[in-house]
Design a protein around this motif. Structure first.
Motif, PDB file in Angstrom:
ATOM      1  N   ARG A 148       8.275  -6.808 -37.629  1.00  0.00           N
ATOM      2  CA  ARG A 148       7.748  -7.333 -38.899  1.00  0.00           C
ATOM      3  C   ARG A 148       8.088  -6.400 -40.047  1.00  0.00           C
ATOM      4  O   ARG A 148       8.454  -6.845 -41.135  1.00  0.00           O
ATOM      5  CB  ARG A 148       6.236  -7.547 -38.820  1.00  0.00           C
ATOM      6  CG  ARG A 148       5.869  -8.767 -38.020  1.00  0.00           C
ATOM      7  CD  ARG A 148       4.414  -9.056 -38.124  1.00  0.00           C
ATOM      8  NE  ARG A 148       3.654  -8.047 -37.392  1.00  0.00           N
ATOM      9  CZ  ARG A 148       2.388  -8.159 -37.088  1.00  0.00           C
ATOM     10  NH1 ARG A 148       1.702  -9.201 -37.472  1.00  0.00           N
ATOM     11  NH2 ARG A 148       1.777  -7.214 -36.411  1.00  0.00           N
ATOM     12  N   GLN A 149       7.969  -5.092 -39.827  1.00  0.00           N
ATOM     13  CA  GLN A 149       8.299  -4.135 -40.877  1.00  0.00           C
ATOM     14  C   GLN A 149       9.791  -4.161 -41.176  1.00  0.00           C
ATOM     15  O   GLN A 149      10.190  -4.076 -42.334  1.00  0.00           O
ATOM     16  CB  GLN A 149       7.858  -2.719 -40.485  1.00  0.00           C
ATOM     17  CG  GLN A 149       8.025  -1.715 -41.591  1.00  0.00           C
ATOM     18  CD  GLN A 149       7.207  -2.068 -42.824  1.00  0.00           C
ATOM     19  OE1 GLN A 149       6.034  -2.380 -42.737  1.00  0.00           O
ATOM     20  NE2 GLN A 149       7.839  -2.031 -43.978  1.00  0.00           N
ATOM     21  N   ALA A 150      10.614  -4.312 -40.142  1.00  0.00           N
ATOM     22  CA  ALA A 150      12.059  -4.384 -40.347  1.00  0.00           C
ATOM     23  C   ALA A 150      12.425  -5.606 -41.190  1.00  0.00           C
ATOM     24  O   ALA A 150      13.266  -5.523 -42.091  1.00  0.00           O
ATOM     25  CB  ALA A 150      12.788  -4.428 -39.004  1.00  0.00           C
ATOM     26  N   VAL A 151      11.782  -6.735 -40.899  1.00  0.00           N
ATOM     27  CA  VAL A 151      12.036  -7.951 -41.681  1.00  0.00           C
ATOM     28  C   VAL A 151      11.571  -7.760 -43.122  1.00  0.00           C
ATOM     29  O   VAL A 151      12.276  -8.132 -44.064  1.00  0.00           O
ATOM     30  CB  VAL A 151      11.348  -9.175 -41.024  1.00  0.00           C
ATOM     31  CG1 VAL A 151      11.373 -10.385 -41.934  1.00  0.00           C
ATOM     32  CG2 VAL A 151      12.012  -9.495 -39.687  1.00  0.00           C
ATOM     33  N   THR A 152      10.405  -7.164 -43.306  1.00  0.00           N
ATOM     34  CA  THR A 152       9.898  -6.896 -44.657  1.00  0.00           C
ATOM     35  C   THR A 152      10.846  -5.979 -45.417  1.00  0.00           C
ATOM     36  O   THR A 152      11.169  -6.244 -46.584  1.00  0.00           O
ATOM     37  CB  THR A 152       8.490  -6.260 -44.580  1.00  0.00           C
ATOM     38  OG1 THR A 152       7.617  -7.165 -43.903  1.00  0.00           O
ATOM     39  CG2 THR A 152       7.947  -5.952 -45.954  1.00  0.00           C
ATOM     40  N   ASP A 153      11.304  -4.916 -44.770  1.00  0.00           N
ATOM     41  CA  ASP A 153      12.242  -3.992 -45.402  1.00  0.00           C
ATOM     42  C   ASP A 153      13.548  -4.699 -45.766  1.00  0.00           C
ATOM     43  O   ASP A 153      14.097  -4.487 -46.849  1.00  0.00           O
ATOM     44  CB  ASP A 153      12.537  -2.794 -44.494  1.00  0.00           C
ATOM     45  CG  ASP A 153      11.328  -1.890 -44.297  1.00  0.00           C
ATOM     46  OD1 ASP A 153      10.346  -2.024 -45.056  1.00  0.00           O
ATOM     47  OD2 ASP A 153      11.372  -1.059 -43.367  1.00  0.00           O
ATOM     48  N   VAL A 157      15.268  -5.156 -49.481  1.00  0.00           N
ATOM     49  CA  VAL A 157      16.641  -4.764 -49.781  1.00  0.00           C
ATOM     50  C   VAL A 157      17.417  -5.959 -50.352  1.00  0.00           C
ATOM     51  O   VAL A 157      18.153  -5.818 -51.340  1.00  0.00           O
ATOM     52  CB  VAL A 157      17.345  -4.198 -48.519  1.00  0.00           C
ATOM     53  CG1 VAL A 157      18.841  -4.077 -48.709  1.00  0.00           C
ATOM     54  CG2 VAL A 157      16.742  -2.860 -48.141  1.00  0.00           C
ATOM     55  N   GLU A 158      17.248  -7.127 -49.737  1.00  0.00           N
ATOM     56  CA  GLU A 158      17.931  -8.321 -50.236  1.00  0.00           C
ATOM     57  C   GLU A 158      17.486  -8.662 -51.654  1.00  0.00           C
ATOM     58  O   GLU A 158      18.305  -9.029 -52.497  1.00  0.00           O
ATOM     59  CB  GLU A 158      17.688  -9.510 -49.299  1.00  0.00           C
ATOM     60  CG  GLU A 158      18.435  -9.411 -47.995  1.00  0.00           C
ATOM     61  CD  GLU A 158      18.069 -10.509 -47.021  1.00  0.00           C
ATOM     62  OE1 GLU A 158      17.094 -11.263 -47.260  1.00  0.00           O
ATOM     63  OE2 GLU A 158      18.766 -10.626 -45.997  1.00  0.00           O
ATOM     64  N   GLU A 159      16.194  -8.538 -51.923  1.00  0.00           N
ATOM     65  CA  GLU A 159      15.663  -8.803 -53.263  1.00  0.00           C
ATOM     66  C   GLU A 159      16.234  -7.808 -54.271  1.00  0.00           C
ATOM     67  O   GLU A 159      16.627  -8.184 -55.380  1.00  0.00           O
ATOM     68  CB  GLU A 159      14.136  -8.737 -53.251  1.00  0.00           C
ATOM     69  CG  GLU A 159      13.483  -8.999 -54.588  1.00  0.00           C
ATOM     70  CD  GLU A 159      13.703 -10.393 -55.132  1.00  0.00           C
ATOM     71  OE1 GLU A 159      13.543 -10.574 -56.347  1.00  0.00           O
ATOM     72  OE2 GLU A 159      14.049 -11.318 -54.359  1.00  0.00           O
ATOM     73  N   ALA A 160      16.314  -6.535 -53.894  1.00  0.00           N
ATOM     74  CA  ALA A 160      16.884  -5.517 -54.782  1.00  0.00           C
ATOM     75  C   ALA A 160      18.365  -5.805 -55.043  1.00  0.00           C
ATOM     76  O   ALA A 160      18.825  -5.681 -56.187  1.00  0.00           O
ATOM     77  CB  ALA A 160      16.710  -4.127 -54.171  1.00  0.00           C
ATOM     78  N   ARG A 161      19.096  -6.228 -54.015  1.00  0.00           N
ATOM     79  CA  ARG A 161      20.509  -6.578 -54.190  1.00  0.00           C
ATOM     80  C   ARG A 161      20.655  -7.784 -55.115  1.00  0.00           C
ATOM     81  O   ARG A 161      21.541  -7.817 -55.960  1.00  0.00           O
ATOM     82  CB  ARG A 161      21.164  -6.870 -52.839  1.00  0.00           C
ATOM     83  CG  ARG A 161      21.468  -5.657 -52.041  1.00  0.00           C
ATOM     84  CD  ARG A 161      22.178  -6.022 -50.761  1.00  0.00           C
ATOM     85  NE  ARG A 161      22.354  -4.832 -49.938  1.00  0.00           N
ATOM     86  CZ  ARG A 161      22.583  -4.850 -48.651  1.00  0.00           C
ATOM     87  NH1 ARG A 161      22.681  -6.004 -48.030  1.00  0.00           N
ATOM     88  NH2 ARG A 161      22.730  -3.735 -47.979  1.00  0.00           N
ATOM     89  N   ARG A 162      19.806  -8.772 -54.918  1.00  0.00           N
ATOM     90  CA  ARG A 162      19.851  -9.966 -55.755  1.00  0.00           C
ATOM     91  C   ARG A 162      19.574  -9.608 -57.212  1.00  0.00           C
ATOM     92  O   ARG A 162      20.279 -10.046 -58.124  1.00  0.00           O
ATOM     93  CB  ARG A 162      18.854 -11.014 -55.267  1.00  0.00           C
ATOM     94  CG  ARG A 162      18.984 -12.358 -55.996  1.00  0.00           C
ATOM     95  CD  ARG A 162      17.891 -13.328 -55.633  1.00  0.00           C
ATOM     96  NE  ARG A 162      16.549 -12.853 -55.916  1.00  0.00           N
ATOM     97  CZ  ARG A 162      16.021 -12.747 -57.136  1.00  0.00           C
ATOM     98  NH1 ARG A 162      16.723 -13.045 -58.189  1.00  0.00           N
ATOM     99  NH2 ARG A 162      14.789 -12.313 -57.292  1.00  0.00           N
TER     100      ARG A 162
END
Length: 187
Positions: A148-153, A157-162
């Motif tokens: 769950r933490q890996a998915v959240t992280d 990261v995807e949001e920051a890239r976007r």
């Protein structure tokens, strides 16, 4: 009385699950483990309540995987030892199923990290010691494996890239607009 994760994983690798356990059989295996520990197992009504509280479509396959690891390794004996001293064994089940969500049976079967996470979360729910690790080390390993933490992280990261891509696109559009304005003045 510590539990060896490498030994459990070795035993599980030697007896791969061919097909999922039927839910009734899986429940019976878990209940028999409670009986081995001289504990009253959850009744059918209590299992139904637990499943309703979980609101988890993966619940039945997770119960099946728990049954598989209990039957296919020394974990059943170790579980019985830890449950013997426990005054709230049924609460341990709910804690475990809350912790392993959203792991699927296929993830647990096919991914070494998810299998270790599954085993560690069961042992943590029991309050079991892990061989060769202090309690702090066990908690750290569990945090490192937490899906769950890996998915959240990953989502962060995807949001920051976007956001960075959006910012660059805005900068590019602004530069193009300024260039067009400058070209207009020159012409």
């Amino acid at each position: 009385m510590a539990v060896s994760i490498p030994l459990l994983r070795e035993q599980l690798a030697a007896t791969p699950i061919v097909s999922p356990y039927p839910h009734d059989l899986a429940v019976a295996i878990v209940c028999d483990t409670f009986r081995l520990a001289s504990q009253r197992p959850p009744s059918q009504a209590e299992w139904a309540k637990l499943e309703q509280r979980m609101k988890n479509p993966l619940f039945q396959e997770q119960v099946g995987m728990l049954a598989h690891v209990l039957v296919s390794s020394d974990l059943r004996k170790k579980t019985a030892l830890y449950l013997t001293a426990d005054r709230t064994p049924q609460a341990r089940l709910q804690q475990f199923f809350e912790e392993i969500h959203p792991l699927t049976a296929e993830m647990i079967r096919s991914n070494a990290f998810r299998q270790e996470e599954f085993l560690r979360k069961w042992l943590a729910a029991l309050g079991a010691d892990i061989e060769g690790e202090t309690e702090a080390e066990s908690k750290r390993h569990l945090r490192e494996l937490d899906y769950r933490q890996a998915v959240t992280d990953l989502r962060k990261v995807e949001e920051a890239r976007r956001k960075e891509a959006d910012r660059r696109q805005e900068m590019l559009q602004e530069a193009q607009r300024k260039e067009a304005e400058a070209r207009g003045w020159r012409e």
